[in-house]
Design an enzyme around this catalytic site. Structure first.
Site, PDB file in Angstrom:
ATOM      1  N   ASN B 392       0.811  -1.205   0.000  1.00  0.00           N
ATOM      2  CA  ASN B 392       0.000   0.000   0.000  1.00  0.00           C
ATOM      3  C   ASN B 392       0.857   1.273   0.000  1.00  0.00           C
ATOM      4  OD1 ASN B 392      -1.881   2.004   0.358  1.00  0.00           O
ATOM      5  ND2 ASN B 392      -3.021   0.942   1.961  1.00  0.00           N
ATOM      6  N   ASP B 393       1.429   1.609   1.142  1.00  0.00           N
ATOM      7  CA  ASP B 393       2.156   2.877   1.232  1.00  0.00           C
ATOM      8  C   ASP B 393       3.338   2.962   0.264  1.00  0.00           C
ATOM      9  OD1 ASP B 393       0.441   3.760   3.250  1.00  0.00           O
ATOM     10  OD2 ASP B 393       1.616   2.737   4.784  1.00  0.00           O
ATOM     11  N   VAL B 394       3.954   1.811  -0.038  1.00  0.00           N
ATOM     12  CA  VAL B 394       5.151   1.834  -0.890  1.00  0.00           C
ATOM     13  C   VAL B 394       4.818   2.071  -2.366  1.00  0.00           C
ATOM     14  CG1 VAL B 394       6.469   0.369   0.673  1.00  0.00           C
ATOM     15  CG2 VAL B 394       5.199  -0.672  -1.202  1.00  0.00           C
ATOM     16  N   VAL B 395       3.514   2.160  -2.699  1.00  0.00           N
ATOM     17  CA  VAL B 395       3.136   2.479  -4.082  1.00  0.00           C
ATOM     18  C   VAL B 395       2.276   3.749  -4.139  1.00  0.00           C
ATOM     19  CG1 VAL B 395       3.296   0.129  -4.998  1.00  0.00           C
ATOM     20  CG2 VAL B 395       1.150   0.877  -3.944  1.00  0.00           C
TER      21      VAL B 395
END
Lengths: 102, 464
Positions: B392-395
């Site tokens: 989630n956060d890494v994209v």
């Protein structure tokens, strides 16, 4: 400061540099095995543990009678360090065998 | 004389060289297994050499200790699940630190019972071994408990925590200074340093959230090495100093990589009380208000069949759903259809450095298909489908441009630049940073809701 001590400090500083050089070349893919493998290497404390557990001529009189504190501490340290050494190398080996080429 | 003064030191030098060579061979997956064996031989040589010391008289405790420790270590190494690797490494770090503490303490008692004068330098090294080893021991136990779910992952915070920890740290240093001043009379101070260091280790890790444990175990890995090096100074032993420094350096490098991957400084990780598992959704962007496109797995078949390159972006959610084996099936089917499949691995994709790579290797994904952030990011422009599974956060593209976002500046995988993005997600709940992900609302993003393993299984069935 005596010369022996100075040499130990030299070794320490140079080894850190060697460590940085060697380990920056490990690719991210292998960082977990690197950690478990270096874990096993830090079990080198086993050398000190063996020396401590091997001493028998020293006894301290305590409430519970004569006790060789050095050997007892060394014994526990051997257990800890051996878990590290054996577990670390074995699990690293297990992981590395899973990495396969296409 | 020959054994004591030449043979044993030379053997230690050989083992140090083998450790360095072993680590060097870890630079490629092909040579890495040999590297591990090289290092293990180095360890064996160091152990045998030590047993040749004439001071080592009694082997009973030694053999018993090695059998007990070896059995525990072998059992854990054989049975541990790959998903549980972070907590295993955490507890092993703890044992390493604990061993250093014990050895330094044992040496202190050997010196005082042998009526030897203790040099200020030796006492300082004993103090440092105990402090660093003690912090590593209890700190690692807390990290283990948090990762294993024995302790809640949420940060444990209280008022004046920083002050209490500072007092404890100053306390250990003060006690060490006092011990150095009294030398062999330090019988009282040594146990006191042990107790305070153990409390400090516990207090140091409890305020750190479960999601930040990758940083903590990397740091404690480094500590376990530094503790071994400090013990080397106690025993005037080069083997310990060299090996300890290597591990110390390794842990610091990994800590740094983890911090960069999360766009945080080490101070922020250690002292900000951030990253609990149960973070509330961020304010501002209302969740699920904006429209998203959602497909069923069967709707995606045409898109997959016309693709030339698919990049799979796995997150820890994939491992939790145990979907990696199915993902590998999907990869094989796509490759059979002539589609190029690559995996994009973010530095913090798992629960420890490189964790995701091990999880995929276990599912038989060849390592040539795994690409790290810098390698894969330029490729998204030419990618037809980015398949985001449990990440989630890494994209989140907000990290690139939204200066108000808490993750602004974090390195991300630029999946939004590919032609189509499929996001496999259970629901619209935000990730651990508690922020909405603008990727989900892009025109080229299609959501596939449901359990990751189910969805991938359906994709595999449809594409067969």
């Amino acid at each position: 400061m005596n010369a022996d001590l100075l040499i130990l400090i030299y070794v320490f500083v140079l080894a850190i540099f060697v460590g940085f050089e060697v380990i920056t070349k490990v690719p991210p893919t292998l960082h977990t095995p690197l950690m478990s493998g270096s874990n096993a290497i830090s079990g080198i404390t086993i050398v000190g543990a063996l020396l401590a557990a091997g001493f028998t001529e020293l006894h301290i009189t305590t409430l519970w009678g004569d006790l060789n504190i050095t050997a007892v501490l060394g014994f526990v340290a051997i257990i800890f360090a051996t878990i590290n050494v054996v577990g670390g190398f074995m699990v690293t080996n297990r992981m590395l065998k899973m990495f396969k080429h296409k | 004389m020959f054994i004591q003064e030449i043979l044993i030191p030379v053997a230690y030098l050989v083992s140090a060289v083998l450790f360095i060579m072993g680590l060097k061979q870890l630079s490629h997956p092909k040579t890495a297994p040999r590297g591990n064996q090289t290092a293990a031989i180095g360890m064996l040589i160091a152990i045998i050499a030590t047993l040749l010391y004439r001071d080592v008289i009694d082997y009973t405790l030694i053999i018993a200790g090695i059998i007990i420790g070896g059995a525990i270590g072998a059992y854990v190494a054989r049975t541990v699940e790959m998903t549980a690797m972070p907590q295993m490494v955490a507890i092993f770090n703890g044992f390493g630190g604990g061993a250093s503490l014990l050895v330094a303490t044992a040496e202190f008692y050997r010196l005082i019972t042998g009526m030897e004068a203790i040099a200020g330098f030796t006492m300082t090294a004993i103090g440092l071994s105990i402090i660093i080893g003690g912090i590593t021991f209890t700190g690692s136990i807390v990290a283990f408990a948090k990762l294993q779910g024995i302790m809640r992952g949420a940060p444990i915070l209280f008022k004046g925590q920083q002050i209490v920890n500072s007092i404890l740290l100053i306390g250990t240093v003060t006690l060490t200074v006092l011990a150095v001043m009294v030398g062999a009379e330090a019988g009282f101070y040594i146990p006191a340093i042990i107790v305070v260091a153990l409390i400090l280790g516990y207090m140091f890790v409890i305020p750190i959230g479960g999601a930040d444990m990758p940083v903590v175990i990397s740091l404690l890995n480094s500590f376990s090495g530094i503790a071994a090096a400090a013990t080397g100074f106690v025993l005037l032993n080069n083997a310990l100093i060299i090996s300890g420094s290597l591990v110390g350096a390794s842990g610091i490098i990994l800590t740094n990589i983890m911090c960069k991957g999360m766009n945080r400084t080490i101070w922020n990780v250690l002292f900000a009380g951030f990253g609990g598992e149960d973070y509330a959704p961020g304010e501002g962007v209302p969740v699920t208000q904006k429209p998203v496109k959602s497909y069923e797995p069967e709707d995606t078949v045409v898109i997959f069949e016309n693709a030339r390159q698919v990049v799979i972006v796995p997150g820890y959610g994939m491992a939790v759903a145990q979907a990696q084996h199915m993902v590998h099936e999907l990869e094989k089917i796509l490759e059979a259809k002539g589609v190029k499949v690559k995996y994009a691995i973010h530095p913090v994709a798992g629960r420890m450095p490189g964790h995701m790579n091990v999880l995929l290797a276990e599912a038989n994904v060849p390592y040539d298909n795994l690409f790290d952030l810098d390698q894969i990011n330029p490729e998204f422009e030419e990618t037809d489908i980015a398949l985001v599974i449990g990440a989630n956060d890494v994209v989140n593209p907000a990290a690139r441009h939204d200066t108000a976002s808490p993750i602004y500046g974090m390195p991300i995988l630029d999946v939004d630049r590919s032609r189509t993005v499929f996001v496999l997600k259970r629901s619209m709940n935000p990730g651990f940073a508690g922020i909405d992900n603008e990727l989900f609302y892009n025109d080229n993003t299609i959501m596939l809701f449901g359990d990751a393993k189910d969805t991938v299984t359906k994709l595999v069935a449809e594409l067969k």
